[in-house]
Design a protein around this motif. Structure first.
Motif, PDB file in Angstrom:
ATOM      1  N   SER A 110       0.839  -1.206   0.000  1.00 35.81           N
ATOM      2  CA  SER A 110       0.000   0.000   0.000  1.00 35.81           C
ATOM      3  C   SER A 110       0.863   1.241   0.000  1.00 35.81           C
ATOM      4  N   GLU A 111       0.406   2.250  -0.725  1.00 36.81           N
ATOM      5  CA  GLU A 111       1.129   3.531  -0.723  1.00 36.81           C
ATOM      6  C   GLU A 111       0.787   4.354   0.518  1.00 36.81           C
ATOM      7  N   THR A 145       8.940   1.365   3.432  1.00 31.24           N
ATOM      8  CA  THR A 145       9.169   0.661   2.166  1.00 31.24           C
ATOM      9  C   THR A 145       9.352  -0.833   2.442  1.00 31.24           C
ATOM     10  N   ILE A 146       9.159  -1.622   1.409  1.00 27.32           N
ATOM     11  CA  ILE A 146       9.290  -3.066   1.544  1.00 27.32           C
ATOM     12  C   ILE A 146      10.699  -3.460   1.981  1.00 27.32           C
ATOM     13  N   ALA A 185       3.506  -1.788   3.545  1.00 23.92           N
ATOM     14  CA  ALA A 185       4.782  -1.443   2.923  1.00 23.92           C
ATOM     15  C   ALA A 185       4.531  -0.982   1.497  1.00 23.92           C
ATOM     16  N   LYS A 186       5.442  -0.150   0.998  1.00 24.03           N
ATOM     17  CA  LYS A 186       5.296   0.359  -0.367  1.00 24.03           C
ATOM     18  C   LYS A 186       6.618   0.231  -1.115  1.00 24.03           C
ATOM     19  N   LEU A 187       6.536   0.380  -2.423  1.00 24.18           N
ATOM     20  CA  LEU A 187       7.727   0.465  -3.258  1.00 24.18           C
ATOM     21  C   LEU A 187       8.035   1.936  -3.516  1.00 24.18           C
ATOM     22  N   PRO A 188       9.310   2.337  -3.475  1.00 25.50           N
ATOM     23  CA  PRO A 188       9.632   3.735  -3.776  1.00 25.50           C
ATOM     24  C   PRO A 188       9.386   4.023  -5.260  1.00 25.50           C
ATOM     25  N   LEU A 189       8.702   5.108  -5.550  1.00 22.20           N
ATOM     26  CA  LEU A 189       8.431   5.526  -6.929  1.00 22.20           C
ATOM     27  C   LEU A 189       9.212   6.813  -7.203  1.00 22.20           C
ATOM     28  N   LEU A 190      10.148   6.750  -8.129  1.00 25.56           N
ATOM     29  CA  LEU A 190      11.062   7.870  -8.354  1.00 25.56           C
ATOM     30  C   LEU A 190      10.676   8.717  -9.561  1.00 25.56           C
ATOM     31  N   GLY A 191       9.655   8.302 -10.283  1.00 26.36           N
ATOM     32  CA  GLY A 191       9.211   9.071 -11.444  1.00 26.36           C
ATOM     33  C   GLY A 191       7.976   9.890 -11.131  1.00 26.36           C
ATOM     34  N   LEU A 241       2.458   1.570  -9.942  1.00 22.91           N
ATOM     35  CA  LEU A 241       2.907   0.526 -10.855  1.00 22.91           C
ATOM     36  C   LEU A 241       1.740  -0.389 -11.215  1.00 22.91           C
ATOM     37  N   ASN A 242       1.859  -1.085 -12.346  1.00 21.64           N
ATOM     38  CA  ASN A 242       0.927  -2.161 -12.643  1.00 21.64           C
ATOM     39  C   ASN A 242       1.004  -3.185 -11.515  1.00 21.64           C
ATOM     40  N   VAL A 243      -0.127  -3.727 -11.107  1.00 20.98           N
ATOM     41  CA  VAL A 243      -0.165  -4.593  -9.933  1.00 20.98           C
ATOM     42  C   VAL A 243       0.697  -5.843 -10.088  1.00 20.98           C
ATOM     43  N   SER A 244       0.788  -6.385 -11.291  1.00 18.50           N
ATOM     44  CA  SER A 244       1.609  -7.587 -11.462  1.00 18.50           C
ATOM     45  C   SER A 244       3.095  -7.257 -11.356  1.00 18.50           C
TER      46      SER A 244
END
Length: 245
Positions: free
Chosen positions: A176-177, A182-183, A215-221, A226-229
């Motif tokens: 989740s954002e 972060t993960i 936890a989330k993934l860092p998004l740098l753009g 992101l696409n869920v897959s």
């Protein structure tokens, strides 16, 4: 809908359900009436089968044969019982890794996730009976056959699955954002279940309230998600990375 995974006709669908076949979804012509149809409708409700009422034109696209106003998707796989599967994994002595999909609806995303799950050693995928993507010919194709290798469980409610995981000593982690965590800051070496949400809405708020960690993934753009897959692949390979140390 692939012909191999399709049955049509009221009596045929009734017999398939009574024979224990896994029916993913039944399409019913709007306004259908009659005693036999009433029997089918009662059976569908009793078994909790996903149904959709559609115009006859849609059914005619599925088949040229006499469908009697009813066409059903049969799952190409058999589903596992969650409690039995979890017990088998725990007793095997390996560190459990489960994947819970909360209302994921796109069959191709589902197939891609199953493929990644097989490659990363996921012990089982858990989906909800209603509202989740069915296992279709497209799912089989995009999974590259992995759908026949990774156990998939259907549950009445995702929250029940989470409570069961927690009671079994398996940590639940929601992608989740809505967190600063972060993960890469989460320990994934112990038994865990990763939860991924729907393509458009993410994980439902009621589910987020009961998980052990978010936890989330860092998004740098500049794009916000992101696409869920793809996100699922990043989460699962972080589990692999930590466990290979």
């Amino acid at each position: 809908m692939q012909k191999d995974y399709q049955i049509f006709g009221i009596r045929a669908v009734i017999e398939a359900i009574n024979a224990g076949k896994t029916i993913d979804k039944v399409f019913i012509q709007k306004g259908l009436r009659g005693e036999l149809f009433g029997e089918l409708e009662s059976l569908l409700k009793k078994e909790g089968v996903n149904t959709s009422y559609v115009p006859v034109e849609k059914l005619n696209k599925f088949t040229k044969k006499n469908h009697q106003g009813v066409v059903a998707n049969i799952s190409p796989i058999e589903f596992y019982d969650l409690e039995n599967l979890a017990m088998d994994v725990i007793e095997s002595g390996k560190t459990p890794l489960f994947l819970i999909l909360d209302q994921l609806s796109d069959v191709r995303n589902f197939g891609a996730i199953i493929r990644t799950a097989e490659c990363t050693g996921v012990d089982g995928i858990i989906i909800q009976k209603k509202g989740s993507a069915p296992v279709t010919a497209d799912t089989v194709k995009t999974s590259a056959g992995a759908v026949f290798k990774v156990p998939i469980c259907k549950v009445d409610h995702i929250k029940d699955a989470i409570y069961y995981m927690q009671a079994s000593g398996i940590k639940t982690i929601a992608a989740s954002e809505k967190t600063e965590n972060t993960i890469y800051n989460v320990s994934l070496t112990e038994p865990c279940a990763i939860i991924m949400g729907a393509e458009d809405t993410g994980i439902s708020p009621s589910v987020l309230k009961i998980v052990d960690e978010k936890a989330k993934l860092p998004l740098l753009g500049e794009i916000g998600s992101l696409n869920v897959s793809v996100a699922c692949g990043a989460f699962l390979y972080e589990v692999v990375r930590q466990r290979m140390k």
